[in-house]
Every structure is written in structure tokens, then in C-alpha cells.
Motif scaffolding. Structure first.
Motif, PDB file in Angstrom:
ATOM      1  N   ALA A  26       0.905  -1.157   0.059  1.00 26.66           N
ATOM      2  CA  ALA A  26      -0.019  -0.055  -0.158  1.00 26.66           C
ATOM      3  C   ALA A  26       0.919   1.209  -0.005  1.00 26.66           C
ATOM      4  CB  ALA A  26      -0.838  -0.012   1.217  1.00 26.66           C
ATOM      5  N   PRO A  27       1.581   1.532  -1.200  1.00 26.93           N
ATOM      6  CA  PRO A  27       2.521   2.582  -1.364  1.00 26.93           C
ATOM      7  C   PRO A  27       2.120   3.877  -0.910  1.00 26.93           C
ATOM      8  CG  PRO A  27       2.164   1.773  -3.385  1.00 26.93           C
ATOM      9  CD  PRO A  27       1.379   0.699  -2.332  1.00 26.93           C
ATOM     10  N   SER A  28       2.748   4.810  -0.377  1.00 26.96           N
ATOM     11  CA  SER A  28       2.219   6.242  -0.098  1.00 26.96           C
ATOM     12  C   SER A  28       2.886   7.065  -1.496  1.00 26.96           C
ATOM     13  CB  SER A  28       3.004   6.739   0.957  1.00 26.96           C
ATOM     14  OG  SER A  28       2.787   8.243   1.218  1.00 26.96           O
ATOM     15  N   THR A  29       1.693   7.609  -2.005  1.00 27.93           N
ATOM     16  CA  THR A  29       2.117   8.659  -2.990  1.00 27.93           C
ATOM     17  C   THR A  29       2.634   9.841  -2.455  1.00 27.93           C
ATOM     18  OG1 THR A  29       0.067   9.782  -2.819  1.00 27.93           O
ATOM     19  CG2 THR A  29       0.181   7.907  -4.509  1.00 27.93           C
ATOM     20  N   LEU A  30       2.709  10.227  -1.158  1.00 30.44           N
ATOM     21  CA  LEU A  30       3.388  11.390  -0.661  1.00 30.44           C
ATOM     22  C   LEU A  30       4.971  10.997  -0.181  1.00 30.44           C
ATOM     23  CD1 LEU A  30       0.457  12.251   1.752  1.00 30.44           C
ATOM     24  CD2 LEU A  30       1.190  13.081  -0.715  1.00 30.44           C
ATOM     25  N   TRP A  31       5.150   9.783   0.367  1.00 29.44           N
ATOM     26  CA  TRP A  31       6.451   9.782   0.927  1.00 29.44           C
ATOM     27  C   TRP A  31       7.614  10.338   0.174  1.00 29.44           C
ATOM     28  CZ3 TRP A  31       7.378   4.312   3.431  1.00 29.44           C
ATOM     29  CH2 TRP A  31       6.694   4.341   4.739  1.00 29.44           C
ATOM     30  N   GLY A  32       7.840   9.997  -1.116  1.00 25.74           N
ATOM     31  CA  GLY A  32       8.742  10.301  -2.049  1.00 25.74           C
ATOM     32  C   GLY A  32       9.274  11.755  -2.126  1.00 25.74           C
ATOM     33  N   GLU A  33       8.023  12.468  -2.355  1.00 25.60           N
ATOM     34  CA  GLU A  33       8.315  13.906  -2.256  1.00 25.60           C
ATOM     35  C   GLU A  33       8.395  14.435  -0.823  1.00 25.60           C
ATOM     36  OE1 GLU A  33       7.921  16.002  -4.740  1.00 25.60           O
ATOM     37  OE2 GLU A  33       7.339  14.293  -6.299  1.00 25.60           O
ATOM     38  N   ASP A  34       7.947  13.887   0.249  1.00 23.93           N
ATOM     39  CA  ASP A  34       8.422  14.436   1.618  1.00 23.93           C
ATOM     40  C   ASP A  34       9.803  14.194   1.986  1.00 23.93           C
ATOM     41  OD1 ASP A  34       5.534  14.995   1.724  1.00 23.93           O
ATOM     42  OD2 ASP A  34       4.832  13.440   3.108  1.00 23.93           O
ATOM     43  N   ALA A  35      10.012  12.864   1.583  1.00 21.49           N
ATOM     44  CA  ALA A  35      11.408  12.398   1.731  1.00 21.49           C
ATOM     45  C   ALA A  35      12.345  13.498   1.055  1.00 21.49           C
ATOM     46  CB  ALA A  35      11.913  11.050   1.408  1.00 21.49           C
ATOM     47  N   LEU A  36      12.306  13.753  -0.183  1.00 19.83           N
ATOM     48  CA  LEU A  36      13.055  14.719  -0.988  1.00 19.83           C
ATOM     49  C   LEU A  36      12.888  16.235  -0.420  1.00 19.83           C
ATOM     50  CD1 LEU A  36      12.221  13.856  -4.731  1.00 19.83           C
ATOM     51  CD2 LEU A  36      14.174  13.612  -3.499  1.00 19.83           C
ATOM     52  N   ALA A  37      11.773  16.599   0.148  1.00 26.30           N
ATOM     53  CA  ALA A  37      11.821  17.878   0.701  1.00 26.30           C
ATOM     54  C   ALA A  37      12.573  17.758   1.951  1.00 26.30           C
ATOM     55  CB  ALA A  37      10.433  18.182   1.231  1.00 26.30           C
ATOM     56  N   ALA A  38      12.682  16.734   2.773  1.00 27.17           N
ATOM     57  CA  ALA A  38      13.306  16.822   4.110  1.00 27.17           C
ATOM     58  C   ALA A  38      14.793  16.624   3.801  1.00 27.17           C
ATOM     59  CB  ALA A  38      13.039  15.620   4.826  1.00 27.17           C
ATOM     60  N   MET A  39      15.244  16.153   2.629  1.00 29.08           N
ATOM     61  CA  MET A  39      16.672  16.010   2.061  1.00 29.08           C
ATOM     62  C   MET A  39      16.970  17.238   1.547  1.00 29.08           C
ATOM     63  SD  MET A  39      17.418  12.219   0.538  1.00 29.08           S
ATOM     64  CE  MET A  39      16.818  12.478  -0.772  1.00 29.08           C
ATOM     65  N   ALA A  40      16.237  18.135   1.089  1.00 26.00           N
ATOM     66  CA  ALA A  40      16.525  19.466   0.412  1.00 26.00           C
ATOM     67  C   ALA A  40      16.647  20.511   1.748  1.00 26.00           C
ATOM     68  CB  ALA A  40      15.199  19.996  -0.600  1.00 26.00           C
ATOM     69  N   GLY A  41      15.865  20.144   2.814  1.00 27.38           N
ATOM     70  CA  GLY A  41      15.952  21.024   3.966  1.00 27.38           C
ATOM     71  C   GLY A  41      17.336  20.660   5.027  1.00 27.38           C
ATOM     72  N   GLY A  42      17.967  19.530   4.447  1.00 28.97           N
ATOM     73  CA  GLY A  42      19.100  19.317   5.070  1.00 28.97           C
ATOM     74  C   GLY A  42      19.206  18.123   5.871  1.00 28.97           C
ATOM     75  N   ASP A  43      18.306  17.358   5.684  1.00 24.81           N
ATOM     76  CA  ASP A  43      18.298  16.011   6.480  1.00 24.81           C
ATOM     77  C   ASP A  43      19.144  14.942   5.556  1.00 24.81           C
ATOM     78  OD1 ASP A  43      16.426  16.554   8.376  1.00 24.81           O
ATOM     79  OD2 ASP A  43      14.933  15.331   7.900  1.00 24.81           O
ATOM     80  N   THR A  44      19.899  14.060   6.097  1.00 30.01           N
ATOM     81  CA  THR A  44      20.619  13.006   5.338  1.00 30.01           C
ATOM     82  C   THR A  44      19.531  12.214   4.951  1.00 30.01           C
ATOM     83  OG1 THR A  44      20.696  11.413   7.357  1.00 30.01           O
ATOM     84  CG2 THR A  44      22.416  13.297   7.123  1.00 30.01           C
ATOM     85  N   PRO A  45      19.557  11.114   4.169  1.00 29.94           N
ATOM     86  CA  PRO A  45      18.746  10.211   3.594  1.00 29.94           C
ATOM     87  C   PRO A  45      18.412   9.292   4.650  1.00 29.94           C
ATOM     88  CG  PRO A  45      20.354  10.332   2.023  1.00 29.94           C
ATOM     89  CD  PRO A  45      21.080  11.248   3.181  1.00 29.94           C
ATOM     90  N   ALA A  46      19.240   9.028   5.724  1.00 26.39           N
ATOM     91  CA  ALA A  46      18.718   8.319   6.733  1.00 26.39           C
ATOM     92  C   ALA A  46      17.719   8.902   7.756  1.00 26.39           C
ATOM     93  CB  ALA A  46      19.924   7.614   7.582  1.00 26.39           C
ATOM     94  N   ALA A  47      18.102  10.314   8.005  1.00 28.65           N
ATOM     95  CA  ALA A  47      17.053  10.763   8.935  1.00 28.65           C
ATOM     96  C   ALA A  47      15.986  11.360   7.910  1.00 28.65           C
ATOM     97  CB  ALA A  47      17.923  12.258   9.004  1.00 28.65           C
ATOM     98  N   ALA A  48      15.870  11.617   6.789  1.00 32.30           N
ATOM     99  CA  ALA A  48      14.543  11.732   6.186  1.00 32.30           C
ATOM    100  C   ALA A  48      13.699  10.432   5.972  1.00 32.30           C
ATOM    101  CB  ALA A  48      14.815  12.091   4.821  1.00 32.30           C
ATOM    102  N   VAL A  49      14.311   9.272   5.792  1.00 32.72           N
ATOM    103  CA  VAL A  49      13.656   8.095   5.800  1.00 32.72           C
ATOM    104  C   VAL A  49      13.004   7.842   7.222  1.00 32.72           C
ATOM    105  CG1 VAL A  49      13.717   5.489   5.860  1.00 32.72           C
ATOM    106  CG2 VAL A  49      14.635   6.940   3.877  1.00 32.72           C
ATOM    107  N   ARG A  50      13.789   8.023   8.291  1.00 36.71           N
ATOM    108  CA  ARG A  50      13.242   7.869   9.754  1.00 36.71           C
ATOM    109  C   ARG A  50      11.971   8.710  10.106  1.00 36.71           C
ATOM    110  NH1 ARG A  50      18.674   7.594  10.891  1.00 36.71           N
ATOM    111  NH2 ARG A  50      18.762   9.817  11.698  1.00 36.71           N
ATOM    112  N   ARG A  51      12.180  10.057   9.507  1.00 34.78           N
ATOM    113  CA  ARG A  51      11.187  11.201   9.721  1.00 34.78           C
ATOM    114  C   ARG A  51       9.945  10.680   8.957  1.00 34.78           C
ATOM    115  NH1 ARG A  51      11.491  17.358   9.334  1.00 34.78           N
ATOM    116  NH2 ARG A  51      13.598  16.677   9.521  1.00 34.78           N
ATOM    117  N   ILE A  52       9.982  10.350   7.853  1.00 34.94           N
ATOM    118  CA  ILE A  52       8.884   9.939   7.142  1.00 34.94           C
ATOM    119  C   ILE A  52       7.994   8.730   7.401  1.00 34.94           C
ATOM    120  CG2 ILE A  52       7.853   9.779   4.446  1.00 34.94           C
ATOM    121  CD1 ILE A  52       9.002  12.669   5.513  1.00 34.94           C
ATOM    122  N   THR A  53       8.956   7.705   7.512  1.00 33.13           N
ATOM    123  CA  THR A  53       8.360   6.584   7.878  1.00 33.13           C
ATOM    124  C   THR A  53       7.595   6.456   9.400  1.00 33.13           C
ATOM    125  OG1 THR A  53      10.438   5.319   8.283  1.00 33.13           O
ATOM    126  CG2 THR A  53       9.675   5.358   5.971  1.00 33.13           C
ATOM    127  N   GLY A  54       8.361   7.097  10.349  1.00 34.48           N
ATOM    128  CA  GLY A  54       8.009   6.923  11.538  1.00 34.48           C
ATOM    129  C   GLY A  54       6.922   7.565  11.953  1.00 34.48           C
TER     130      GLY A  54
END
Length: 132
Positions: free
Chosen positions: A46-74
């Protein structure tokens, strides 16, 4: 069944991604990219259509990929049925594998690349994709 590969060319810094899926139209929104932030692949039962964009926004804001993934999935109560992988512009990679994506879900990563897959027969699929 979906598997994806995100990669960064070490010489040019160019980013690229590819996804293969067994569901019609899903491949059109699995991959997301922003040259300033990196690449993502959002997939799963049941994929999220928002996760990808949200993770990119987090990374653009300075998050590492690991921090972005934790933030979005958590923050998502439906995460057990989803999978997310992310690759930064520096080649750092991270992933989340929701446990409800049977029979096999997982990922492999290295410097500048990540392969992720779900609803696969075995880990051999992502190993073969990584080796290719």
C-alpha cells in the motif's frame, strides 16, 4: 512486486533511477527526484504517493537520507505495508522495509547506490539487480 535502483555516477554526480513493477501505472509514481536533494523510490503493498516527495523535501532541507527516511516512515501508521529508499546527492543511501510486504522485502546499498524490492520471491532478485 516492485524493485527499484537509485544510483549516482561518481565522476559526474549525475543521478538516475529505474523501477520495475507488476502493477499497472504504479511505476509512474514510484520514482521521485530533485537535482538539489537526490532520489527516492516509494513502493510496497500500500505505497504512499506522498513519501517520495516528503523525503526529497526533508533532504532539500538538510536531512541526510537516513534522517529523512526515519522522519517520513516514523510518522506513518501504515508504514508496515510500505517501502521507501532514498539516495542523496552525495551518494549516501537509506531505506525502510515494511514487514507486511511478503514474501520477501529488502534492500542492498553501497557507496552511491541502493536497490530495494518488495513482494519478491527471494533476496536473490535484489542481489542480481545490485550486481548488474
Amino acid at each position: 512486486m516492485t524493485f527499484s535502483l537509485l544510483a549516482r555516477d561518481p565522476e559526474s554526480g549525475a543521478l538516475g533511477g529505474v523501477a520495475a513493477t507488476g502493477n499497472l501505472c504504479v511505476g509512474g509514481w514510484v520514482l521521485r527526484g530533485d537535482a538539489r536533494a537526490g532520489l527516492t523510490a516509494s513502493q510496497g503493498l500500500a505505497p504512499s504517493t506522498l513519501w517520495g516527495e516528503d523525503a526529497l523535501a526533508a533532504m532539500a532541507g538538510g536531512d541526510t537520507p537516513a534522517a529523512a527516511v526515519r522522519r517520513i516512515t516514523g510518522a506513518d501508521h501504515g508504514r508496515a505495508a510500505r517501502q521507501l529508499s532514498a539516495l542523496g546527492t552525495d551518494g549516501a543511501a537509506a531505506a525502510f522495509d515494511g514487514e507486511q510486504n511478503h514474501p520477501f522485502t529488502g534492500h542492498l546499498s553501497g557507496d552511491g547506490w541502493i536497490v530495494a524490492g518488495n513482494w519478491l520471491e527471494s533476496r536473490g532478485v535484489i542481489i542480481a539487480a545490485a550486481e548488474a
